[in-house]
Design a protein around this motif. Structure first.
Motif, PDB file in Angstrom:
ATOM      1  N   GLU A   1      61.330  75.605 103.944  1.00 18.36           N
ATOM      2  CA  GLU A   1      60.109  74.876 104.326  1.00 18.36           C
ATOM      3  C   GLU A   1      59.113  74.857 103.167  1.00 18.36           C
ATOM      4  O   GLU A   1      58.424  73.861 102.929  1.00 18.36           O
ATOM      5  CB  GLU A   1      59.479  75.520 105.571  1.00 18.36           C
ATOM      6  N   VAL A   2      59.048  75.962 102.421  1.00 13.71           N
ATOM      7  CA  VAL A   2      58.156  76.001 101.252  1.00 13.71           C
ATOM      8  C   VAL A   2      58.639  74.984 100.218  1.00 13.71           C
ATOM      9  O   VAL A   2      57.843  74.232  99.642  1.00 13.71           O
ATOM     10  CB  VAL A   2      58.107  77.419 100.649  1.00 13.71           C
ATOM     11  N   ILE A   3      59.924  74.947 100.001  1.00 11.93           N
ATOM     12  CA  ILE A   3      60.486  73.978  99.040  1.00 11.93           C
ATOM     13  C   ILE A   3      60.182  72.544  99.493  1.00 11.93           C
ATOM     14  O   ILE A   3      59.730  71.708  98.702  1.00 11.93           O
ATOM     15  CB  ILE A   3      61.996  74.197  98.863  1.00 11.93           C
ATOM     16  N   LYS A   4      60.362  72.257 100.785  1.00 10.85           N
ATOM     17  CA  LYS A   4      60.086  70.897 101.291  1.00 10.85           C
ATOM     18  C   LYS A   4      58.602  70.556 101.102  1.00 10.85           C
ATOM     19  O   LYS A   4      58.255  69.436 100.704  1.00 10.85           O
ATOM     20  CB  LYS A   4      60.452  70.795 102.775  1.00 10.85           C
ATOM     21  N   THR A   5      57.731  71.520 101.359  1.00 13.92           N
ATOM     22  CA  THR A   5      56.300  71.273 101.192  1.00 13.92           C
ATOM     23  C   THR A   5      55.973  71.009  99.726  1.00 13.92           C
ATOM     24  O   THR A   5      55.219  70.092  99.398  1.00 13.92           O
ATOM     25  CB  THR A   5      55.494  72.485 101.701  1.00 13.92           C
ATOM     26  N   PHE A   6      56.601  71.776  98.846  1.00 15.01           N
ATOM     27  CA  PHE A   6      56.377  71.553  97.408  1.00 15.01           C
ATOM     28  C   PHE A   6      56.826  70.138  97.016  1.00 15.01           C
ATOM     29  O   PHE A   6      56.116  69.415  96.310  1.00 15.01           O
ATOM     30  CB  PHE A   6      57.134  72.580  96.566  1.00 15.01           C
ATOM     31  N   GLU A   7      58.013  69.747  97.506  1.00 13.35           N
ATOM     32  CA  GLU A   7      58.528  68.413  97.146  1.00 13.35           C
ATOM     33  C   GLU A   7      57.584  67.322  97.652  1.00 13.35           C
ATOM     34  O   GLU A   7      57.285  66.357  96.954  1.00 13.35           O
ATOM     35  CB  GLU A   7      59.934  68.237  97.708  1.00 13.35           C
ATOM     36  N   LYS A   8      57.042  67.533  98.849  1.00 10.70           N
ATOM     37  CA  LYS A   8      56.131  66.527  99.422  1.00 10.70           C
ATOM     38  C   LYS A   8      54.861  66.415  98.579  1.00 10.70           C
ATOM     39  O   LYS A   8      54.409  65.334  98.216  1.00 10.70           O
ATOM     40  CB  LYS A   8      55.774  66.922 100.870  1.00 10.70           C
TER      41      LYS A   8
ATOM     42  N   SER B   1      54.322  67.475  95.431  1.00 14.15           N
ATOM     43  CA  SER B   1      54.479  67.205  93.988  1.00 14.15           C
ATOM     44  C   SER B   1      55.189  65.877  93.711  1.00 14.15           C
ATOM     45  O   SER B   1      55.141  65.365  92.582  1.00 14.15           O
ATOM     46  CB  SER B   1      55.317  68.325  93.355  1.00 14.15           C
ATOM     47  N   GLY B   2      55.910  65.384  94.736  1.00 15.43           N
ATOM     48  CA  GLY B   2      56.701  64.166  94.497  1.00 15.43           C
ATOM     49  C   GLY B   2      57.955  64.453  93.693  1.00 15.43           C
ATOM     50  O   GLY B   2      58.647  63.555  93.237  1.00 15.43           O
ATOM     51  N   GLN B   3      58.241  65.757  93.492  1.00 16.01           N
ATOM     52  CA  GLN B   3      59.436  66.149  92.744  1.00 16.01           C
ATOM     53  C   GLN B   3      60.579  66.476  93.701  1.00 16.01           C
ATOM     54  O   GLN B   3      60.335  66.960  94.790  1.00 16.01           O
ATOM     55  CB  GLN B   3      59.147  67.423  91.917  1.00 16.01           C
ATOM     56  N   THR B   4      61.807  66.207  93.273  1.00 18.83           N
ATOM     57  CA  THR B   4      62.975  66.688  94.031  1.00 18.83           C
ATOM     58  C   THR B   4      63.457  67.951  93.325  1.00 18.83           C
ATOM     59  O   THR B   4      63.746  67.923  92.119  1.00 18.83           O
ATOM     60  CB  THR B   4      64.093  65.621  94.033  1.00 18.83           C
ATOM     61  N   LEU B   5      63.477  69.063  94.063  1.00 20.77           N
ATOM     62  CA  LEU B   5      63.760  70.349  93.431  1.00 20.77           C
ATOM     63  C   LEU B   5      65.270  70.566  93.313  1.00 20.77           C
ATOM     64  O   LEU B   5      66.009  70.318  94.268  1.00 20.77           O
ATOM     65  CB  LEU B   5      63.138  71.491  94.254  1.00 20.77           C
ATOM     66  N   ASN B   6      65.686  71.018  92.147  1.00 17.45           N
ATOM     67  CA  ASN B   6      67.107  71.301  91.906  1.00 17.45           C
ATOM     68  C   ASN B   6      67.380  72.763  92.276  1.00 17.45           C
ATOM     69  O   ASN B   6      67.022  73.672  91.534  1.00 17.45           O
ATOM     70  CB  ASN B   6      67.423  71.059  90.427  1.00 17.45           C
ATOM     71  N   TYR B   7      67.991  72.954  93.473  1.00 14.05           N
ATOM     72  CA  TYR B   7      68.278  74.336  93.887  1.00 14.05           C
ATOM     73  C   TYR B   7      69.659  74.403  94.522  1.00 14.05           C
ATOM     74  O   TYR B   7      70.195  73.412  94.993  1.00 14.05           O
ATOM     75  CB  TYR B   7      67.222  74.839  94.861  1.00 14.05           C
ATOM     76  N   THR B   8      70.188  75.622  94.509  1.00 16.63           N
ATOM     77  CA  THR B   8      71.460  75.870  95.201  1.00 16.63           C
ATOM     78  C   THR B   8      71.237  77.011  96.202  1.00 16.63           C
ATOM     79  O   THR B   8      70.323  77.802  96.050  1.00 16.63           O
ATOM     80  CB  THR B   8      72.546  76.357  94.209  1.00 16.63           C
ATOM     81  N   ILE B   9      72.130  77.071  97.176  1.00 18.68           N
ATOM     82  CA  ILE B   9      72.105  78.186  98.127  1.00 18.68           C
ATOM     83  C   ILE B   9      72.983  79.294  97.534  1.00 18.68           C
ATOM     84  O   ILE B   9      74.135  79.064  97.187  1.00 18.68           O
ATOM     85  CB  ILE B   9      72.658  77.772  99.502  1.00 18.68           C
TER      86      ILE B   9
ATOM     87  N   MET C   1      50.827  74.919  97.256  1.00 16.94           N
ATOM     88  CA  MET C   1      51.833  74.249  96.426  1.00 16.94           C
ATOM     89  C   MET C   1      51.158  73.355  95.386  1.00 16.94           C
ATOM     90  O   MET C   1      51.567  73.320  94.211  1.00 16.94           O
ATOM     91  CB  MET C   1      52.776  73.408  97.301  1.00 16.94           C
ATOM     92  N   ARG C   2      50.096  72.655  95.796  1.00 16.55           N
ATOM     93  CA  ARG C   2      49.422  71.733  94.886  1.00 16.55           C
ATOM     94  C   ARG C   2      48.796  72.485  93.716  1.00 16.55           C
ATOM     95  O   ARG C   2      48.961  72.118  92.552  1.00 16.55           O
ATOM     96  CB  ARG C   2      48.349  70.937  95.634  1.00 16.55           C
ATOM     97  N   THR C   3      48.084  73.583  94.012  1.00 20.21           N
ATOM     98  CA  THR C   3      47.407  74.321  92.933  1.00 20.21           C
ATOM     99  C   THR C   3      48.425  75.017  92.038  1.00 20.21           C
ATOM    100  O   THR C   3      48.253  75.069  90.815  1.00 20.21           O
ATOM    101  CB  THR C   3      46.415  75.358  93.511  1.00 20.21           C
ATOM    102  N   ALA C   4      49.531  75.486  92.630  1.00 25.56           N
ATOM    103  CA  ALA C   4      50.582  76.122  91.809  1.00 25.56           C
ATOM    104  C   ALA C   4      51.213  75.092  90.873  1.00 25.56           C
ATOM    105  O   ALA C   4      51.450  75.366  89.683  1.00 25.56           O
ATOM    106  CB  ALA C   4      51.649  76.744  92.718  1.00 25.56           C
ATOM    107  N   TRP C   5      51.439  73.882  91.394  1.00 26.71           N
ATOM    108  CA  TRP C   5      52.044  72.826  90.579  1.00 26.71           C
ATOM    109  C   TRP C   5      51.087  72.359  89.483  1.00 26.71           C
ATOM    110  O   TRP C   5      51.470  72.199  88.324  1.00 26.71           O
ATOM    111  CB  TRP C   5      52.484  71.668  91.469  1.00 26.71           C
ATOM    112  N   ASN C   6      49.816  72.168  89.815  1.00 26.08           N
ATOM    113  CA  ASN C   6      48.827  71.775  88.798  1.00 26.08           C
ATOM    114  C   ASN C   6      48.798  72.799  87.665  1.00 26.08           C
ATOM    115  O   ASN C   6      48.762  72.444  86.488  1.00 26.08           O
ATOM    116  CB  ASN C   6      47.432  71.655  89.424  1.00 26.08           C
TER     117      ASN C   6
END
Ligand code: WQD
Length: 339
Positions: free
Chosen positions: A275-282, A284-292, A326-331
């Motif tokens: 959910e944190v990753i989805k919120t970050f993607e929303k 930042s507009g970025q698609t995060l490259n991650y694996t399980i 997420m926004r402030t971390a990305w900025n």
């Protein structure tokens, strides 16, 4: 102005707390040996507040050197103690280094508080002390579990040392149990500056998104949670910082009802890693490259805070949402990347 000594003032939470203290009228000095921090962060503190905070580059494990700071500042009215090693994984590999650094530095600072009659003491603790809780959300009365790492054990031991010291002396203390501090100051002048590959989730996300890391791993998606990934209580670092100012005011105004009081500092909301990753993607507009990947040893399955006590007693009311975090971390990550 009331003068406060902040140990670990060049650290992530320490620097954000310097900003909040200054903005609430305190005079502050820092002691930080910069073994795990960058003194340049004080330039960011100055840009935000207009104040250049003096940092003593001293190892708190050196009692004589620590005493010199208290001698130089006889008008100190309180201490906020952040300085400690805090990497869970590293503590498993090097337990003695963690016990020596985190406990000797605490004992020395407490000795100085006793010798120089500085009675107001705020300690940086962690939700790690709860281990894997049977019931969530956790309150301050939730049972502590055996620590999952030497880092967590140093926090449990430190809490006991402070509680016992406060019972036996004039010390008035608050133990602030942070959940997961994330994000950066809204001014984008200060933020997290992890050394080496980040162990924590949010810097791993932002460094992957900026391309500093090729890919990140989600440590397990087979946990008994709503989407299989671990659940945590993420809380903005500026909300955490303000809680320290409130805790100091609480002690200075002698509102405390016991020599040692404990407060959970969490948002009261639990979010899973995915959910944190989805919120970050929303945000930042970025698609995060991650694996399980496989589960990470020592990880707690799910924990989040009941923050009613800090709300009612300290008047603390966290304002930042997960999207703000997420926004402030990305900025901040984008700014670091430019420099
Ligand atoms: C959060 C979740 C990971 C990185 C620890 C300490 C705590 C405090 C914060 C010091 C977990 C998952 C992480 C990654 C992932 N430390 N994760 N991939 O472990 O909850 O808390 O750090 O003050 O005291 O206990 O925080 O951010 O490391 O992990 O999947 O690359 O993210 O497995 O579920 P944690 P974290």
């Amino acid at each position: 102005m009331k003068k406060i000594l902040v140990t670990g003032g060049c650290g992530y939470i320490g620097a954000h707390t310097l900003v909040d203290l200054i903005q609430h009228g305190f005079d502050v000095i820092s002691v930080d040996n910069n073994s795990r921090s960058n003194p340049e962060i004080l330039e960011g503190v100055e840009k935000i507040t207009g104040k250049r905070v003096q940092n003593y580059c001293v190892d708190l494990c050196n009692l004589a050197a620590t005493k010199q700071i208290f001698t130089a500042h006889p008008d100190l009215v309180g201490v906020i103690h952040f300085a400690a090693y805090k990497a869970v994984g590293e503590s498993v590999e090097k337990p003695l280094m963690y016990f020596e650094n985190n406990l000797i530095s605490l004992l020395n600072i407490l000795q100085c508080c006793a010798d120089y009659k500085v009675v107001n003491f705020v300690f940086s603790s962690s939700c790690t002390v709860y281990g894997n809780p049977e019931q969530i959300p956790v309150t301050e009365e939730s049972p502590l579990k055996p620590a999952e790492s030497p880092y967590g054990l140093t926090k449990q031991m430190s809490e006991s040392i402070i509680q016992q010291s406060a019972q036996a002396t004039q010390l008035k203390t608050t133990l602030l149990r942070y959940f997961n501090p994330v994000g950066a100051h809204p001014s984008n002048e200060i933020g997290e500056m992890p050394l080496g590959r980040p162990a924590n989730l949010v810097p791993a996300i932002t460094q992957t998104a900026i391309g500093k890391l090729p890919q990140m791993q989600v440590f397990g998606n087979d946990y008994p949670t709503r989407d299989g990934s671990c659940l945590r209580d993420y809380i903005h670092v500026s909300d955490i910082a303000h809680a320290h100012t409130l805790a100091l005011d609480y002690l200075l105004s002698e509102k405390n009802t016991a020599p040692c009081e404990i407060f959970n500092l969490g948002s009261g909301n639990g979010y899973t890693v995915l959910e944190v990753i989805k919120t970050f993607e929303k945000v930042s507009g970025q698609t995060l490259n991650y694996t399980i990947a496989d589960r990470r040893a020592g990880d707690v399955i799910a924990i989040y805070a009941n923050l009613q006590k800090a709300k009612e007693v300290l008047g603390w009311d966290p304002v930042y949402t997960l999207e703000d975090m997420m926004r402030t971390a990305w900025n901040w990550e984008q700014k670091l990347h430019q420099s």
